[in-house]
Design an enzyme around this catalytic site. Structure first.
Site, mmCIF file in Angstrom:
data_model
loop_
_atom_site.group_PDB
_atom_site.id
_atom_site.type_symbol
_atom_site.label_atom_id
_atom_site.label_comp_id
_atom_site.label_asym_id
_atom_site.label_seq_id
_atom_site.Cartn_x
_atom_site.Cartn_y
_atom_site.Cartn_z
ATOM 1 N N LYS A 164 0.559 -1.527 -15.790
ATOM 2 C CA LYS A 164 -0.369 -2.295 -14.816
ATOM 3 C C LYS A 164 -1.359 -1.788 -14.287
ATOM 4 C CE LYS A 164 -0.786 -3.117 -10.696
ATOM 5 N NZ LYS A 164 -2.062 -3.601 -11.011
ATOM 6 N N GLU A 182 0.803 10.901 -8.564
ATOM 7 C CA GLU A 182 -0.369 11.321 -8.619
ATOM 8 C C GLU A 182 -1.079 10.875 -7.337
ATOM 9 O OE1 GLU A 182 -1.450 14.168 -10.026
ATOM 10 O OE2 GLU A 182 -0.273 14.269 -11.738
ATOM 11 N N CYS A 213 -10.005 12.622 -7.398
ATOM 12 C CA CYS A 213 -8.833 12.966 -6.483
ATOM 13 C C CYS A 213 -9.035 14.270 -6.393
ATOM 14 C CB CYS A 213 -7.506 12.566 -7.143
ATOM 15 S SG CYS A 213 -7.401 12.959 -8.891
ATOM 16 N N GLU A 256 -8.916 11.404 3.054
ATOM 17 C CA GLU A 256 -9.798 11.442 1.834
ATOM 18 C C GLU A 256 -10.602 10.113 1.777
ATOM 19 O OE1 GLU A 256 -7.512 9.842 -1.599
ATOM 20 O OE2 GLU A 256 -8.437 11.256 -2.900
HETATM 21 P P1 NAD Z 1 -4.389 2.124 -5.147
HETATM 22 O O1 NAD Z 1 -3.196 3.045 -4.698
HETATM 23 O O2 NAD Z 1 -5.077 1.194 -4.106
HETATM 24 O O3 NAD Z 1 -4.192 1.496 -6.458
HETATM 25 C C1 NAD Z 1 -3.730 2.244 -7.490
HETATM 26 C C2 NAD Z 1 -2.997 1.293 -8.387
HETATM 27 O O4 NAD Z 1 -1.516 0.844 -7.574
HETATM 28 C C3 NAD Z 1 -3.417 -0.065 -8.849
HETATM 29 O O5 NAD Z 1 -3.103 -0.352 -10.238
HETATM 30 C C4 NAD Z 1 -2.849 -1.110 -7.642
HETATM 31 O O6 NAD Z 1 -2.874 -2.373 -8.155
HETATM 32 C C5 NAD Z 1 -1.548 -0.490 -7.468
HETATM 33 N N1 NAD Z 1 -0.874 -1.102 -6.417
HETATM 34 C C6 NAD Z 1 -1.446 -1.386 -4.980
HETATM 35 N N2 NAD Z 1 -0.411 -1.490 -4.253
HETATM 36 C C7 NAD Z 1 0.778 -1.303 -4.860
HETATM 37 C C8 NAD Z 1 1.976 -1.582 -4.502
HETATM 38 N N3 NAD Z 1 2.440 -1.847 -3.210
HETATM 39 N N4 NAD Z 1 2.894 -1.439 -5.469
HETATM 40 C C9 NAD Z 1 2.832 -0.880 -6.859
HETATM 41 N N5 NAD Z 1 1.499 -0.895 -7.102
HETATM 42 C C10 NAD Z 1 0.419 -1.106 -6.227
HETATM 43 O O7 NAD Z 1 -5.352 3.251 -5.471
HETATM 44 P P2 NAD Z 1 -6.919 3.106 -5.793
HETATM 45 O O8 NAD Z 1 -7.828 2.674 -4.856
HETATM 46 O O9 NAD Z 1 -6.848 2.221 -7.197
HETATM 47 O O10 NAD Z 1 -7.407 4.473 -6.430
HETATM 48 C C11 NAD Z 1 -7.816 5.663 -5.621
HETATM 49 C C12 NAD Z 1 -6.833 6.483 -5.174
HETATM 50 O O11 NAD Z 1 -6.051 7.216 -6.126
HETATM 51 C C13 NAD Z 1 -7.336 7.612 -4.351
HETATM 52 O O12 NAD Z 1 -6.638 7.923 -3.300
HETATM 53 C C14 NAD Z 1 -7.320 8.932 -5.460
HETATM 54 O O13 NAD Z 1 -7.343 10.186 -4.628
HETATM 55 C C15 NAD Z 1 -6.048 8.423 -6.018
HETATM 56 N N6 NAD Z 1 -6.113 9.038 -7.556
HETATM 57 C C16 NAD Z 1 -5.334 10.148 -7.631
HETATM 58 C C17 NAD Z 1 -5.464 11.017 -8.707
HETATM 59 C C18 NAD Z 1 -4.260 11.921 -9.076
HETATM 60 O O14 NAD Z 1 -4.324 12.140 -10.334
HETATM 61 N N7 NAD Z 1 -3.843 12.447 -8.142
HETATM 62 C C19 NAD Z 1 -6.034 10.517 -9.747
HETATM 63 C C20 NAD Z 1 -7.131 9.342 -9.692
HETATM 64 C C21 NAD Z 1 -7.070 8.824 -8.416
#
Ligand code: NAD
Length: 487
Positions: free
Chosen positions: A181, A257, A291, A390
């Site tokens: 997803k 992650e 991240c 962050e």
């Molecule tokens: P997000 O958590 O809003 O969304 C990530 C994914 O989760 C999306 O596909 C979203 O649709 C899904 N999602 C949202 N709510 C959900 C729920 N309740 N249950 C299951 N899935 C759900 O993150 P984002 O805004 O897309 O990405 C930015 C964040 O990701 C930042 O905090 C960044 O640090 C982190 N990130 C971490 C890494 C790592 O490897 N540590 C890498 C890239 C990004």
């Protein structure tokens, strides 16, 4: 430009069962690029059922030869569409095209599928234990590694192709099946992979399913469904927490992650010009949407003014704007919502008493696009919001420290523990500081840890488990001990 709009469910490319679609927006121009299928809960249910059936009833989980052939087919298909993927990533992610020659595309394409594929031949799938005589029963004993089952892969928008390829490579090489997803902001790189799997590989129906939706809660459906064995999630810490809560009733295995607030520590004996002239890159590249960005710059108080001047000059040199222009290191943020969030943090920094040295606004030269200026705060106390949370935008904070112990204390005074960097004239001294930082990756004197064989992940609120490396590979496996009587 219209990317692949269809879902991949049970080997078929299909529309949403409701017929609904959602828009894919170019964050640099605010134009609608095209549409993508907006899957329903029924579509997600069908995808989970297909992945379950493919795991339980086909030989995918046991046939390493088939898995190798299929991964190689996918690799070949992706390489053939490399330039189309590049163009599409720039359009839907807003990533500077420069980044696609590294971590957005070419780097993961060089090893994200191929490295785990190579492990199929070399990994120790079984090992013998010495014979045992527990309870007076003489037994041979063996430890066997097996795929876990159905993986729910949930991915973000910032490095979407990189993260998806690294998840798929490991989950598939280990013999699992997958429901992916992707983030709704950047769906086409995922749906393209789905199309290539359907059209160009022998991957059996149901082994990979790609379900796009504007509704984040379809991800939650994956988390809650008992037919899904493990969630492999990359995204924000807030969502990671919620996934943990919603995964608890089914005792879901979790690989998370999450976010970071990493420290770049420059020790007082370092060559400051070499160490700091490019400090902006760890903060502003891809508009800070990474991240593992090094967003807290820790300078020794004894050389603070000198260091700050070099950092500021570097930030002033950042080229940004049109992401298709190879001279730009920074494009836009992904959405208006993210831009407002970042501007809100900048205001908070000013309100809490940090000194705004540079930037802080929407740049005046663009009338479209979700841009924010490269922004630098000085005289920041580590307890301030802009040092603790962050921001996920091009915002760096400079913090003074007294000595090495103080630098370690400040770096570790964070809810996060994802990455970091330390520079010193003495590698030994830098290494001794690096060993004391509670984070999953550390760069010493500019070293780069990145790659498919290198485990990446976080301590503390930065997550659970590791992406990549043998440590990541093993996360997609269960362990079984088997014993039988000795003749
Ligand atoms: P997000 O958590 O809003 O969304 C990530 C994914 O989760 C999306 O596909 C979203 O649709 C899904 N999602 C949202 N709510 C959900 C729920 N309740 N249950 C299951 N899935 C759900 O993150 P984002 O805004 O897309 O990405 C930015 C964040 O990701 C930042 O905090 C960044 O640090 C982190 N990130 C971490 C890494 C790592 O490897 N540590 C890498 C890239 C990004």
């Amino acid at each position: 430009m219209q990317g692949e709009a269809r879902l991949l469910i049970d080997g078929k490319l299909v529309e949403s069962s409701s017929g609904a679609t959602f828009d894919n927006i170019n964050p640099a121009t605010e134009e609608v690029l095209g549409s993508t299928a907006d899957a329903t809960r029924d579509d997600m249910d069908a995808a989970i059922a297909a992945a379950r059936r493919a795991f339980d009833t086909t030989d995918w989980s046991t046939n390493g030869g088939l898995r190798k052939r299929c991964l190689q087919q996918l690799q070949t298909a992706l390489e053939e569409e490399r330039e189309l993927i590049r163009e599409e990533l720039v359009a839907e992610v807003g990533t500077p095209v420069l980044m696609t020659y590294g971590p957005q595309l070419d780097a993961p394409l060089s090893d994200g599928l191929l490295w785990p594929m190579a492990q199929i031949d070399t990994f120790e799938w079984e090992r013998q234990l010495p014979n045992g005589d527990a309870f007076g029963m003489n037994s041979w004993r063996r430890v066997v590694k097996e795929p876990i089952g159905v993986v729910g892969a949930i991915t973000p928008w910032n490095y979407p192709f990189e993260i998806i390829i690294n998840k798929l490579g490991q989950a598939l090489a280990t013999g699992n099946t997958v429901v992916l997803k992707p983030a709704p902001d950047t769906p086409w790189n995922a749906t393209r992979i789905g199309r290539l799997i359907a059209e160009r590989t022998d991957i059996p129906p149901g082994v990979v399913n790609v379900v796009t939706s504007a509704d984040h809660l379809l991800g939650e459906q994956l988390v809650e469904d008992p037919r899904v064995d493990v969630i492999s999630f990359t995204g924000s810490t807030a969502t990671g927490r919620r996934i943990m809560e919603h995964g608890a009733p089914t005792l879901k295995r979790l690989f998370l992650e999450l976010g970071g607030k990493s420290a770049n520590i420059v020790l007082d004996d370092a060559d400051f010009t070499a160490a700091l002239a490019m400090a902006w890159a760890g903060v502003c590249t891809h508009a800070g949407q990474g991240c593992a960005m090094q967003t807290r710059l820790l300078l020794p108080r004894s050389r603070y003014d000198e260091g700050l001047e070099i950092v500021k000059t570097g930030f002033e040199s950042v080229t940004y704007g049109d992401p298709t222009d190879a001279n730009n290191f920074m494009g836009p943020l992904i959405s208006a919502k993210q831009r407002e969030r970042v501007l809100g943090y900048i205001k908070k920094g000013v309100d809490e008493g940090a000194r705004l040295v540079l930037g802080g606004n929407r740049p005046g030269q663009f009338d479209k696009g979700f841009f924010v200026e490269p922004t630098l705060f000085a005289d920041v106390d580590n307890s301030m919001t802009i040092a603790q949370e962050e921001i996920f935008g091009p915002v760096g904070v400079v913090i003074a420290y007294e000595d090495d112990d103080d630098a370690v204390r400040i770096a570790n005074d964070s809810p996060y523990g994802l990455s970091g960097a330390v520079t010193s004239a003495s590698e030994e001294r830098a290494l001794s500081v690096a060993r004391r930082i509670r984070s999953g990756t550390m760069s010493v004197n500019g070293g780069v840890w990145y790659g498919a064989e290198s485990p990446f992940g976080g301590y503390k609120a930065s997550g659970l488990g590791r992406q990549n490396g043998i440590e990541g590979f093993e996360q997609y496996l269960e362990t079984k001990a088997i014993a039988g009587p000795l003749a």
